[in-house]
Motif scaffolding. Sequence first.
Motif, mmCIF file in Angstrom:
data_model
loop_
_atom_site.group_PDB
_atom_site.id
_atom_site.type_symbol
_atom_site.label_atom_id
_atom_site.label_comp_id
_atom_site.label_asym_id
_atom_site.label_seq_id
_atom_site.Cartn_x
_atom_site.Cartn_y
_atom_site.Cartn_z
ATOM 1 N N ILE A 80 -12.585 -16.605 -16.404
ATOM 2 C CA ILE A 80 -11.815 -16.762 -15.183
ATOM 3 C C ILE A 80 -11.597 -15.377 -14.589
ATOM 4 O O ILE A 80 -11.181 -14.450 -15.297
ATOM 5 C CB ILE A 80 -10.474 -17.496 -15.422
ATOM 6 N N GLU A 81 -11.946 -15.219 -13.318
ATOM 7 C CA GLU A 81 -11.695 -13.971 -12.607
ATOM 8 C C GLU A 81 -10.556 -14.205 -11.633
ATOM 9 O O GLU A 81 -10.635 -15.080 -10.767
ATOM 10 C CB GLU A 81 -12.940 -13.471 -11.866
ATOM 11 N N ILE A 82 -9.514 -13.407 -11.751
ATOM 12 C CA ILE A 82 -8.311 -13.586 -10.956
ATOM 13 C C ILE A 82 -8.329 -12.583 -9.810
ATOM 14 O O ILE A 82 -8.479 -11.378 -10.015
ATOM 15 C CB ILE A 82 -7.046 -13.394 -11.822
ATOM 16 N N GLY A 83 -8.160 -13.085 -8.579
ATOM 17 C CA GLY A 83 -8.223 -12.209 -7.416
ATOM 18 C C GLY A 83 -9.631 -11.694 -7.209
ATOM 19 O O GLY A 83 -9.874 -10.480 -7.142
ATOM 20 N N ALA A 84 -10.584 -12.610 -7.082
ATOM 21 C CA ALA A 84 -11.999 -12.240 -7.024
ATOM 22 C C ALA A 84 -12.390 -11.534 -5.738
ATOM 23 O O ALA A 84 -13.494 -10.997 -5.628
ATOM 24 C CB ALA A 84 -12.855 -13.493 -7.199
ATOM 25 N N GLY A 85 -11.507 -11.523 -4.745
ATOM 26 C CA GLY A 85 -11.789 -10.820 -3.506
ATOM 27 C C GLY A 85 -13.030 -11.353 -2.819
ATOM 28 O O GLY A 85 -13.220 -12.563 -2.687
ATOM 29 N N HIS B 232 -22.771 -8.639 -11.347
ATOM 30 C CA HIS B 232 -22.811 -7.854 -12.573
ATOM 31 C C HIS B 232 -22.459 -8.648 -13.830
ATOM 32 O O HIS B 232 -22.422 -8.079 -14.924
ATOM 33 C CB HIS B 232 -21.870 -6.662 -12.436
ATOM 34 N N TYR B 233 -22.207 -9.945 -13.691
ATOM 35 C CA TYR B 233 -21.908 -10.732 -14.885
ATOM 36 C C TYR B 233 -23.169 -10.889 -15.736
ATOM 37 O O TYR B 233 -24.242 -11.225 -15.219
ATOM 38 C CB TYR B 233 -21.375 -12.115 -14.498
ATOM 39 N N PRO B 234 -23.068 -10.649 -17.052
ATOM 40 C CA PRO B 234 -24.237 -10.819 -17.914
ATOM 41 C C PRO B 234 -24.567 -12.294 -18.116
ATOM 42 O O PRO B 234 -23.697 -13.166 -17.981
ATOM 43 C CB PRO B 234 -23.788 -10.171 -19.230
ATOM 44 N N LYS B 235 -25.810 -12.570 -18.448
ATOM 45 C CA LYS B 235 -26.263 -13.953 -18.565
ATOM 46 C C LYS B 235 -25.701 -14.664 -19.790
ATOM 47 O O LYS B 235 -25.909 -15.872 -19.970
ATOM 48 C CB LYS B 235 -27.785 -13.997 -18.550
ATOM 49 N N THR B 236 -24.982 -13.934 -20.642
ATOM 50 C CA THR B 236 -24.276 -14.549 -21.762
ATOM 51 C C THR B 236 -23.027 -15.297 -21.305
ATOM 52 O O THR B 236 -22.403 -16.008 -22.097
ATOM 53 C CB THR B 236 -23.879 -13.483 -22.796
ATOM 54 N N VAL B 237 -22.647 -15.141 -20.030
ATOM 55 C CA VAL B 237 -21.510 -15.884 -19.462
ATOM 56 C C VAL B 237 -22.012 -17.255 -19.016
ATOM 57 O O VAL B 237 -22.988 -17.350 -18.268
ATOM 58 C CB VAL B 237 -20.896 -15.106 -18.288
ATOM 59 N N SER B 238 -21.331 -18.306 -19.461
ATOM 60 C CA SER B 238 -21.762 -19.672 -19.135
ATOM 61 C C SER B 238 -21.226 -20.149 -17.793
ATOM 62 O O SER B 238 -21.863 -20.955 -17.107
ATOM 63 C CB SER B 238 -21.339 -20.647 -20.234
ATOM 64 N N GLU B 239 -20.047 -19.659 -17.398
ATOM 65 C CA GLU B 239 -19.444 -20.045 -16.123
ATOM 66 C C GLU B 239 -18.363 -19.046 -15.750
ATOM 67 O O GLU B 239 -17.639 -18.546 -16.623
ATOM 68 C CB GLU B 239 -18.812 -21.442 -16.194
ATOM 69 N N VAL B 240 -18.255 -18.761 -14.452
ATOM 70 C CA VAL B 240 -17.142 -17.971 -13.925
ATOM 71 C C VAL B 240 -16.362 -18.854 -12.955
ATOM 72 O O VAL B 240 -16.937 -19.410 -12.015
ATOM 73 C CB VAL B 240 -17.624 -16.709 -13.188
ATOM 74 N N VAL B 241 -15.059 -18.995 -13.199
ATOM 75 C CA VAL B 241 -14.164 -19.620 -12.227
ATOM 76 C C VAL B 241 -13.451 -18.479 -11.521
ATOM 77 O O VAL B 241 -12.669 -17.744 -12.127
ATOM 78 C CB VAL B 241 -13.160 -20.570 -12.911
ATOM 79 N N ALA B 242 -13.772 -18.291 -10.248
ATOM 80 C CA ALA B 242 -13.286 -17.150 -9.482
ATOM 81 C C ALA B 242 -12.154 -17.600 -8.559
ATOM 82 O O ALA B 242 -12.370 -18.383 -7.634
ATOM 83 C CB ALA B 242 -14.427 -16.547 -8.662
ATOM 84 N N VAL B 243 -10.955 -17.105 -8.805
ATOM 85 C CA VAL B 243 -9.752 -17.524 -8.087
ATOM 86 C C VAL B 243 -9.421 -16.496 -7.015
ATOM 87 O O VAL B 243 -9.282 -15.301 -7.315
ATOM 88 C CB VAL B 243 -8.564 -17.681 -9.058
ATOM 89 N N GLU B 244 -9.302 -16.938 -5.769
ATOM 90 C CA GLU B 244 -8.978 -16.030 -4.667
ATOM 91 C C GLU B 244 -8.077 -16.746 -3.662
ATOM 92 O O GLU B 244 -8.428 -17.799 -3.149
ATOM 93 C CB GLU B 244 -10.253 -15.546 -3.978
ATOM 94 N N PRO B 245 -6.902 -16.157 -3.346
ATOM 95 C CA PRO B 245 -5.981 -16.823 -2.415
ATOM 96 C C PRO B 245 -6.262 -16.577 -0.944
ATOM 97 O O PRO B 245 -5.877 -17.384 -0.101
ATOM 98 C CB PRO B 245 -4.627 -16.225 -2.805
#
Length: 213
Positions: free
Chosen positions: A44-49, A56-69
Amino acid sequence: MTDLSGFQHPRLARVYVETSAAADQRGGREHRKRLLDGLEGRVIEIGAGNGRNFAHYPKTVSEVVAVEPEDTLRRFAEAEAASAPVPVRVVAGHAEALPGEDHGFDAAVVSLVLCSVPSPPAALAEIVRVLRPGGELRFYEHVRSSNPALGLFQDAITPLWRRMAGGCSPNRDTLAAIRRAGFAVDEVERFAFAPQPPVPALAHLLGRAHRTT
């Protein structure tokens, strides 16, 4: 539905889109790569802008939930997500009410965001909630200077800075806040970085920690 009206700064957001690109050319891109290196699993990325981290996320990451208000920044983030090397889902939300289940993530990322959240303790408590036991926190933040005179200057200008910069506080002791929230800091580097002239070089932290509670 969470009310995000207090987080809208469209003019500032458009300026940030330009300045973040310039900052990356001055060294910020390498900071982002180091921030995310070695991450695995669900993040989870908080304040993804505007999504400057996504590439730049490596392929070992299965999912990114990017939170931006902020609506304007979130639209840019959605465009960046389409070309990311890993699955990225951009969602509306803010740091103090994260859209995630308890213990649902292997890692959390905060990148130049804890300076501007209304309450760092509340935001960090939410990060603790959504991280699995032992889960990682990666952080890249600008903080109060360790130079006494410069630190006092930052204290003095914080009220004006906050009004001009969408709530950003230049004088926060973010590392202490991370530790108080129940994280053990595994490594941290402190360095001066000037994102773009005429902004002076500010103290920055780049590091990783893990949830202990």
